[in-house]
Design a protein around this motif. Structure first.
Motif, PDB file in Angstrom:
ATOM      1  N   THR A  48      50.839  27.540  44.563  1.00 13.62           N
ATOM      2  CA  THR A  48      51.083  28.965  44.428  1.00 13.62           C
ATOM      3  C   THR A  48      50.387  29.456  43.174  1.00 13.62           C
ATOM      4  OG1 THR A  48      53.208  28.791  45.562  1.00 13.62           O
ATOM      5  CG2 THR A  48      52.849  30.756  44.214  1.00 13.62           C
ATOM      6  N   VAL A  49      49.639  30.547  43.333  1.00 14.75           N
ATOM      7  CA  VAL A  49      48.955  31.199  42.218  1.00 14.75           C
ATOM      8  C   VAL A  49      49.329  32.674  42.305  1.00 14.75           C
ATOM      9  CG1 VAL A  49      46.753  31.721  41.115  1.00 14.75           C
ATOM     10  CG2 VAL A  49      47.041  29.554  42.337  1.00 14.75           C
ATOM     11  N   GLY A  50      50.134  33.149  41.368  1.00 18.38           N
ATOM     12  CA  GLY A  50      50.606  34.533  41.422  1.00 18.38           C
ATOM     13  C   GLY A  50      51.379  34.767  42.708  1.00 18.38           C
ATOM     14  N   THR A  51      50.966  35.762  43.480  1.00 20.88           N
ATOM     15  CA  THR A  51      51.658  36.078  44.729  1.00 20.88           C
ATOM     16  C   THR A  51      50.942  35.496  45.944  1.00 20.88           C
ATOM     17  OG1 THR A  51      50.489  38.185  44.931  1.00 20.88           O
ATOM     18  CG2 THR A  51      52.628  38.211  43.783  1.00 20.88           C
ATOM     19  N   PHE A  52      50.153  34.456  45.715  1.00 25.25           N
ATOM     20  CA  PHE A  52      49.427  33.818  46.822  1.00 25.25           C
ATOM     21  C   PHE A  52      49.755  32.343  46.929  1.00 25.25           C
ATOM     22  CE2 PHE A  52      46.836  37.473  45.841  1.00 25.25           C
ATOM     23  CZ  PHE A  52      46.547  37.971  47.104  1.00 25.25           C
ATOM     24  N   LYS A  53      49.929  31.895  48.154  1.00 26.52           N
ATOM     25  CA  LYS A  53      49.927  30.467  48.437  1.00 26.52           C
ATOM     26  C   LYS A  53      48.479  30.132  48.753  1.00 26.52           C
ATOM     27  CE  LYS A  53      54.645  29.933  50.027  1.00 26.52           C
ATOM     28  NZ  LYS A  53      55.093  29.158  48.903  1.00 26.52           N
ATOM     29  N   VAL A  54      47.976  29.059  48.169  1.00 24.89           N
ATOM     30  CA  VAL A  54      46.583  28.656  48.337  1.00 24.89           C
ATOM     31  C   VAL A  54      46.560  27.262  48.939  1.00 24.89           C
ATOM     32  CG1 VAL A  54      44.372  28.262  47.197  1.00 24.89           C
ATOM     33  CG2 VAL A  54      45.937  30.026  46.314  1.00 24.89           C
ATOM     34  N   LEU A  55      45.879  27.145  50.065  1.00 20.58           N
ATOM     35  CA  LEU A  55      45.706  25.852  50.711  1.00 20.58           C
ATOM     36  C   LEU A  55      44.228  25.480  50.657  1.00 20.58           C
ATOM     37  CD1 LEU A  55      46.958  23.498  52.365  1.00 20.58           C
ATOM     38  CD2 LEU A  55      46.239  24.769  54.407  1.00 20.58           C
ATOM     39  N   PRO A  56      43.860  24.558  49.749  1.00 20.21           N
ATOM     40  CA  PRO A  56      42.476  24.088  49.749  1.00 20.21           C
ATOM     41  C   PRO A  56      42.304  23.074  50.886  1.00 20.21           C
ATOM     42  CG  PRO A  56      43.702  23.046  47.962  1.00 20.21           C
ATOM     43  CD  PRO A  56      44.650  23.977  48.669  1.00 20.21           C
ATOM     44  N   PHE A  57      41.121  23.052  51.466  1.00 26.50           N
ATOM     45  CA  PHE A  57      40.831  22.066  52.513  1.00 26.50           C
ATOM     46  C   PHE A  57      39.379  21.627  52.358  1.00 26.50           C
ATOM     47  CE2 PHE A  57      40.350  26.343  54.220  1.00 26.50           C
ATOM     48  CZ  PHE A  57      39.088  26.330  54.784  1.00 26.50           C
ATOM     49  N   ASP A  58      39.112  20.393  52.749  1.00 22.64           N
ATOM     50  CA  ASP A  58      37.756  19.878  52.609  1.00 22.64           C
ATOM     51  C   ASP A  58      36.869  20.450  53.712  1.00 22.64           C
ATOM     52  OD1 ASP A  58      39.532  18.186  54.163  1.00 22.64           O
ATOM     53  OD2 ASP A  58      37.826  16.868  54.472  1.00 22.64           O
ATOM     54  N   VAL A  59      35.617  20.674  53.351  1.00 31.05           N
ATOM     55  CA  VAL A  59      34.616  21.151  54.306  1.00 31.05           C
ATOM     56  C   VAL A  59      33.457  20.156  54.338  1.00 31.05           C
ATOM     57  CG1 VAL A  59      35.252  23.589  54.030  1.00 31.05           C
ATOM     58  CG2 VAL A  59      33.419  22.626  52.612  1.00 31.05           C
ATOM     59  N   GLN A  60      32.663  20.222  55.376  1.00 28.99           N
ATOM     60  CA  GLN A  60      31.574  19.284  55.584  1.00 28.99           C
ATOM     61  C   GLN A  60      30.279  19.821  54.976  1.00 28.99           C
ATOM     62  OE1 GLN A  60      34.709  18.796  57.828  1.00 28.99           O
ATOM     63  NE2 GLN A  60      34.064  17.476  56.239  1.00 28.99           N
ATOM     64  N   HIS A  61      29.917  19.265  53.830  1.00 29.01           N
ATOM     65  CA  HIS A  61      28.717  19.663  53.107  1.00 29.01           C
ATOM     66  C   HIS A  61      28.027  18.389  52.628  1.00 29.01           C
ATOM     67  CE1 HIS A  61      26.109  22.482  51.194  1.00 29.01           C
ATOM     68  NE2 HIS A  61      26.553  22.337  49.963  1.00 29.01           N
ATOM     69  N   ASP A  62      26.982  18.507  51.825  1.00 31.40           N
ATOM     70  CA  ASP A  62      26.310  17.298  51.335  1.00 31.40           C
ATOM     71  C   ASP A  62      26.858  16.815  49.995  1.00 31.40           C
ATOM     72  OD1 ASP A  62      25.158  19.366  49.906  1.00 31.40           O
ATOM     73  OD2 ASP A  62      23.135  19.034  50.668  1.00 31.40           O
ATOM     74  N   VAL A  63      27.851  17.494  49.460  1.00 29.28           N
ATOM     75  CA  VAL A  63      28.661  17.036  48.331  1.00 29.28           C
ATOM     76  C   VAL A  63      30.109  17.405  48.656  1.00 29.28           C
ATOM     77  CG1 VAL A  63      26.812  17.332  46.632  1.00 29.28           C
ATOM     78  CG2 VAL A  63      28.442  19.187  47.010  1.00 29.28           C
ATOM     79  N   PRO A  64      31.093  16.764  48.019  1.00 34.40           N
ATOM     80  CA  PRO A  64      32.487  17.160  48.268  1.00 34.40           C
ATOM     81  C   PRO A  64      32.680  18.648  47.954  1.00 34.40           C
ATOM     82  CG  PRO A  64      32.413  15.058  47.147  1.00 34.40           C
ATOM     83  CD  PRO A  64      31.002  15.599  47.132  1.00 34.40           C
ATOM     84  N   ALA A  65      33.253  19.361  48.908  1.00 37.79           N
ATOM     85  CA  ALA A  65      33.414  20.813  48.771  1.00 37.79           C
ATOM     86  C   ALA A  65      34.729  21.247  49.408  1.00 37.79           C
ATOM     87  CB  ALA A  65      32.236  21.528  49.430  1.00 37.79           C
ATOM     88  N   LEU A  66      35.181  22.438  48.992  1.00 37.71           N
ATOM     89  CA  LEU A  66      36.453  22.969  49.468  1.00 37.71           C
ATOM     90  C   LEU A  66      36.290  24.353  50.084  1.00 37.71           C
ATOM     91  CD1 LEU A  66      38.660  22.136  46.346  1.00 37.71           C
ATOM     92  CD2 LEU A  66      38.655  20.917  48.535  1.00 37.71           C
ATOM     93  N   GLY A  67      37.114  24.634  51.065  1.00 39.96           N
ATOM     94  CA  GLY A  67      37.369  25.973  51.564  1.00 39.96           C
ATOM     95  C   GLY A  67      38.806  26.301  51.206  1.00 39.96           C
ATOM     96  N   PHE A  68      39.221  27.550  51.447  1.00 40.17           N
ATOM     97  CA  PHE A  68      40.554  27.960  51.013  1.00 40.17           C
ATOM     98  C   PHE A  68      41.205  28.892  52.028  1.00 40.17           C
ATOM     99  CE2 PHE A  68      37.866  27.239  47.357  1.00 40.17           C
ATOM    100  CZ  PHE A  68      38.625  26.351  46.603  1.00 40.17           C
ATOM    101  N   LEU A  69      42.504  28.715  52.223  1.00 41.05           N
ATOM    102  CA  LEU A  69      43.327  29.651  52.971  1.00 41.05           C
ATOM    103  C   LEU A  69      44.292  30.264  51.963  1.00 41.05           C
ATOM    104  CD1 LEU A  69      44.276  30.911  55.658  1.00 41.05           C
ATOM    105  CD2 LEU A  69      45.922  29.016  55.807  1.00 41.05           C
TER     106      LEU A  69
END
Length: 181
Positions: A48-69
């Motif tokens: 939780t960051v402020g008034t948001f729940k943040v769900l990071p998830f891994d994405v398929q790239h050529d280095v480790p990377a994240l997407g977010f909900l």
């Protein structure tokens, strides 16, 4: 989202002026980030960051990377953000806004390779590290779009995409407002 400089070069400056930086261990190490304001993210571990729940998830790239909900704890609205991936392996429910990479469309890229504008090696890298219009459309079909109002197309290639074609295809499929960023 990851260590490539077009996504991370401001991180050390942000830390110096007291801004918290949320990222993964790979990005922290690759960028040489240090300090007490770094917040380590683990894929599929919600915070939780402020008034948001943040769900990071891994994405398929050529280095480790994240997407977010991002989910507003006030309104319940959900923003899905991802870039620098060639597909998403996750499915999401109740989305209201999507900010998605649409780096290239296959036809424009094919024409550029045939014309010698884009080397075949670069086209092969794009196919394994960035979202095509066609993969984006497949991703949209695989997710719950019943509440989606707006879609923002991000990280578009100047040479390898046709912005109007991309906008029209996404709008036709989803019925949402579509913006090119």
């Amino acid at each position: 989202s990851h260590a490539h400089k077009d996504h991370s070069k401001a991180a050390s400056g942000l830390l110096r002026v007291g801004v918290e930086v949320y990222t993964n261990q790979d990005t922290t190490t690759a960028c040489g980030l240090t300090g007490h304001r770094i917040r380590m993210l683990t894929p599929l571990t919600e915070l939780t960051v402020g008034t948001f729940k943040v769900l990071p998830f891994d994405v398929q790239h050529d280095v480790p990377a994240l997407g977010f909900l991002f989910t507003s704890t006030v309104t319940g609205e959900k923003l899905l953000y991802f870039t620098d991936t060639f597909y998403l392996k996750y499915h999401f429910q109740g989305l209201t806004v999507i900010a998605a990479e649409c780096n290239y469309d296959r036809e424009t890229l094919r024409q550029n390779v045939a014309a010698g504008i884009v080397p075949p090696e670069q086209a092969a890298r794009l196919a394994k590290s960035h979202m095509s219009l066609e993969n984006l459309l497949d991703m949209l079909r695989a997710n719950d779009l019943a509440r989606v109002r707006q879609i923002y197309l991000l990280h578009m290639s100047d040479n390898n995409s046709d912005a109007q074609r991309c906008r029209e295809a996404v709008q036709k499929l989803t019925g949402a407002e579509v913006y090119i960023c």
